[in-house]
Design a protein around this motif. Structure first.
Motif, PDB file in Angstrom:
ATOM      1  N   VAL A  49      38.762  42.036  48.304  1.00  0.00           N
ATOM      2  CA  VAL A  49      37.311  41.867  48.251  1.00  0.00           C
ATOM      3  C   VAL A  49      36.656  43.125  47.676  1.00  0.00           C
ATOM      4  O   VAL A  49      35.731  43.048  46.852  1.00  0.00           O
ATOM      5  CB  VAL A  49      36.752  41.561  49.654  1.00  0.00           C
ATOM      6  N   ALA A  50      37.136  44.302  48.101  1.00  0.00           N
ATOM      7  CA  ALA A  50      36.569  45.555  47.613  1.00  0.00           C
ATOM      8  C   ALA A  50      36.809  45.725  46.114  1.00  0.00           C
ATOM      9  O   ALA A  50      35.905  46.143  45.375  1.00  0.00           O
ATOM     10  CB  ALA A  50      37.172  46.734  48.389  1.00  0.00           C
ATOM     11  N   LYS A  51      38.016  45.380  45.649  1.00  0.00           N
ATOM     12  CA  LYS A  51      38.305  45.508  44.213  1.00  0.00           C
ATOM     13  C   LYS A  51      37.473  44.530  43.391  1.00  0.00           C
ATOM     14  O   LYS A  51      37.002  44.876  42.296  1.00  0.00           O
ATOM     15  CB  LYS A  51      39.796  45.288  43.957  1.00  0.00           C
ATOM     16  N   THR A  52      37.301  43.316  43.891  1.00  0.00           N
ATOM     17  CA  THR A  52      36.482  42.338  43.170  1.00  0.00           C
ATOM     18  C   THR A  52      35.031  42.809  43.077  1.00  0.00           C
ATOM     19  O   THR A  52      34.387  42.702  42.023  1.00  0.00           O
ATOM     20  CB  THR A  52      36.551  40.976  43.861  1.00  0.00           C
ATOM     21  N   SER A  53      34.526  43.347  44.173  1.00  0.00           N
ATOM     22  CA  SER A  53      33.151  43.867  44.164  1.00  0.00           C
ATOM     23  C   SER A  53      33.006  45.027  43.191  1.00  0.00           C
ATOM     24  O   SER A  53      32.036  45.096  42.415  1.00  0.00           O
ATOM     25  CB  SER A  53      32.759  44.314  45.581  1.00  0.00           C
ATOM     26  N   LEU A  54      33.983  45.949  43.227  1.00  0.00           N
ATOM     27  CA  LEU A  54      33.930  47.095  42.316  1.00  0.00           C
ATOM     28  C   LEU A  54      34.003  46.651  40.863  1.00  0.00           C
ATOM     29  O   LEU A  54      33.256  47.157  40.007  1.00  0.00           O
ATOM     30  CB  LEU A  54      35.074  48.053  42.648  1.00  0.00           C
ATOM     31  N   THR A 114      33.091  43.811  39.565  1.00  0.00           N
ATOM     32  CA  THR A 114      31.852  43.135  39.184  1.00  0.00           C
ATOM     33  C   THR A 114      30.742  44.148  38.886  1.00  0.00           C
ATOM     34  O   THR A 114      30.023  44.025  37.876  1.00  0.00           O
ATOM     35  CB  THR A 114      31.408  42.188  40.312  1.00  0.00           C
ATOM     36  N   VAL A 115      30.629  45.160  39.743  1.00  0.00           N
ATOM     37  CA  VAL A 115      29.599  46.183  39.527  1.00  0.00           C
ATOM     38  C   VAL A 115      29.870  46.962  38.246  1.00  0.00           C
ATOM     39  O   VAL A 115      28.954  47.208  37.432  1.00  0.00           O
ATOM     40  CB  VAL A 115      29.538  47.131  40.743  1.00  0.00           C
ATOM     41  N   LEU A 129      34.450  38.496  38.336  1.00  0.00           N
ATOM     42  CA  LEU A 129      34.703  37.780  39.583  1.00  0.00           C
ATOM     43  C   LEU A 129      35.929  36.880  39.477  1.00  0.00           C
ATOM     44  O   LEU A 129      36.712  36.748  40.432  1.00  0.00           O
ATOM     45  CB  LEU A 129      33.481  36.935  39.966  1.00  0.00           C
TER      46      LEU A 129
END
Length: 373
Positions: free
Chosen positions: A18-23, A25-26, A49
């Motif tokens: 989840v953290a890697k996906t969020s990073l 995307t940002v 994503l």
């Protein structure tokens, strides 16, 4: 409650995913903003994503699939817009054509779905936006590239623990079934007990399938993974044990089926059958030792103490919790003897005895490693 069960997965992704996906995307949003000057780079964020996957190989594959789907969709929509006049029927026709194109090219579901999505967006939004096709392709490729980079450089997952657990469980259940068969040979059995033994043996098939799937997932996680060199040998060891466990599971199932089909009420009085039961218990003992080879010893286990959780003793006890009738002298020493020699089988039981002996020979070879040689 049933609706909630359909919506919820049996297990959730690690928090690191989840953290890697969020990073990703940002970062894709920021990079697209800087490179293209786009205030709302939605497609870069969408690509990020979708591209971040549990393994590096899957992430790269998804990035390529999405890029190909976007390019084909944009090209198809541009050609349709140049040939036909604008209209709602054009959008529907292009969607159908995009689906057929994906089918003809045998594209993956991800790429085949992306083609009509890109084509619809191109015909609806791109018609009024100059350079929309080029910007959409570039934005998508930036998002995919950022996502792949994040997944490769930041703790790419190595899924070896599930493979080890699944293979160890298969071997231990094979050992438990061998001991179950040994107990059944020593005592009179009714029809229900015979069926219970066969059901227990058949359950090894599902464990074998689960172990094979876990090994495949482990191999997938190591493909294109920068950390694969440090873990490849471990996975090869698990794959080798799975191969031995696969043979053992099939032999044990064959022994259980033969025992059920050829059972006789006086079978437990046959001296040869008693010897076979003893060797089955020894095989069960040694199979648990094989499963424990790669397991770290318990940190709190005193030297020389036996009978702890996960020890060999647990696999060679009877159903009522008492020790088996043929106890092993040392739980940590291999117990298998030389193959049994039967000069003249009992005339009433020779089919079953011969079948059990042949399967026992192969079981012994797999446990001792002689089959590999």
């Amino acid at each position: 409650m049933r609706i909630a069960g359909y919506l919820r997965a049996s297990s959730r992704a690690p928090l690191s995913q989840v953290a890697k996906t969020s990073l990703a995307t940002v970062l894709a949003w920021l990079v697209s903003t800087v490179v293209m000057g786009e205030p709302l780079p939605i497609f870069a964020a969408i690509a990020a994503l979708l591209v971040v996957q549990p393994s590096v190989n899957q992430s790269i594959s998804r990035g390529i699939e999405r890029s190909i789907g976007v390019i084909l969709g944009v090209l198809l929509a541009s050609a349709a817009a140049a040939i036909f006049a604008a209209g709602s029927w054009i959008v529907l026709a292009v969607v159908v054509a995009a689906l057929l194109l994906g089918w003809v090219l045998r594209l993956s579901p991800s790429s085949a779905t992306q083609i009509p999505i890109s084509a619809m967006l191109m015909l609806s939004i791109g018609a009024a936006t100059p350079n929309y096709a080029f910007e959409r392709v570039l934005e998508t490729m930036i998002g995919a590239a950022v996502a792949m980079t994040v997944n490769v450089t930041i703790a790419p997952p190595v899924l070896l623990v599930p493979a080890h657990v699944a293979v160890s469980r298969l071997l231990r259940e094979c050992a438990a079934t061998l001991e179950h068969l040994a107990r059944s040979l020593r005592e009179p059995q009714d029809a229900a007990s015979l069926e219970e033994l066969l059901v227990h043996a058949r359950s090894l098939r599902s464990l074998e399938s689960a172990a094979s799937a876990a090994i495949a997932t482990g191999e997938e996680s190591l493909t294109l993974n920068p950390r694969r060199a440090a873990h490849r040998r471990v996975l090869e060891r698990e794959s080798q044990l799975l191969g031995r466990g696969r043979v053992l599971a099939r032999r044990i199932l064959g022994m259980s089926r033969a025992f059920r089909d050829h059972y006789d009420a006086n079978l437990h009085n046959e001296p040869t059958v008693s010897e076979i039961a003893r060797e089955l218990s020894r095989a069960s003992h040694d199979l648990v030792l094989l499963a424990n080879e790669n397991d770290p010893p318990p940190a709190t286990t005193p030297r020389g103490k036996r009978g702890t959780a996960g020890s060999v003793t647990a696999a060679i006890v009877s159903e009522d919790g008492n020790p088996a009738s043929t106890p092993i002298d040392d739980d940590l020493v291999p117990a298998l003897t030389a193959p049994l020699m039967i000069p003249r089988p009992h005339p009433q039981h020779w089919v079953l005895i011969g079948s059990l002996m042949e399967d026992m020979r192969r079981v012994r070879e797999e446990i001792t490693g002689e089959a590999d040689g």
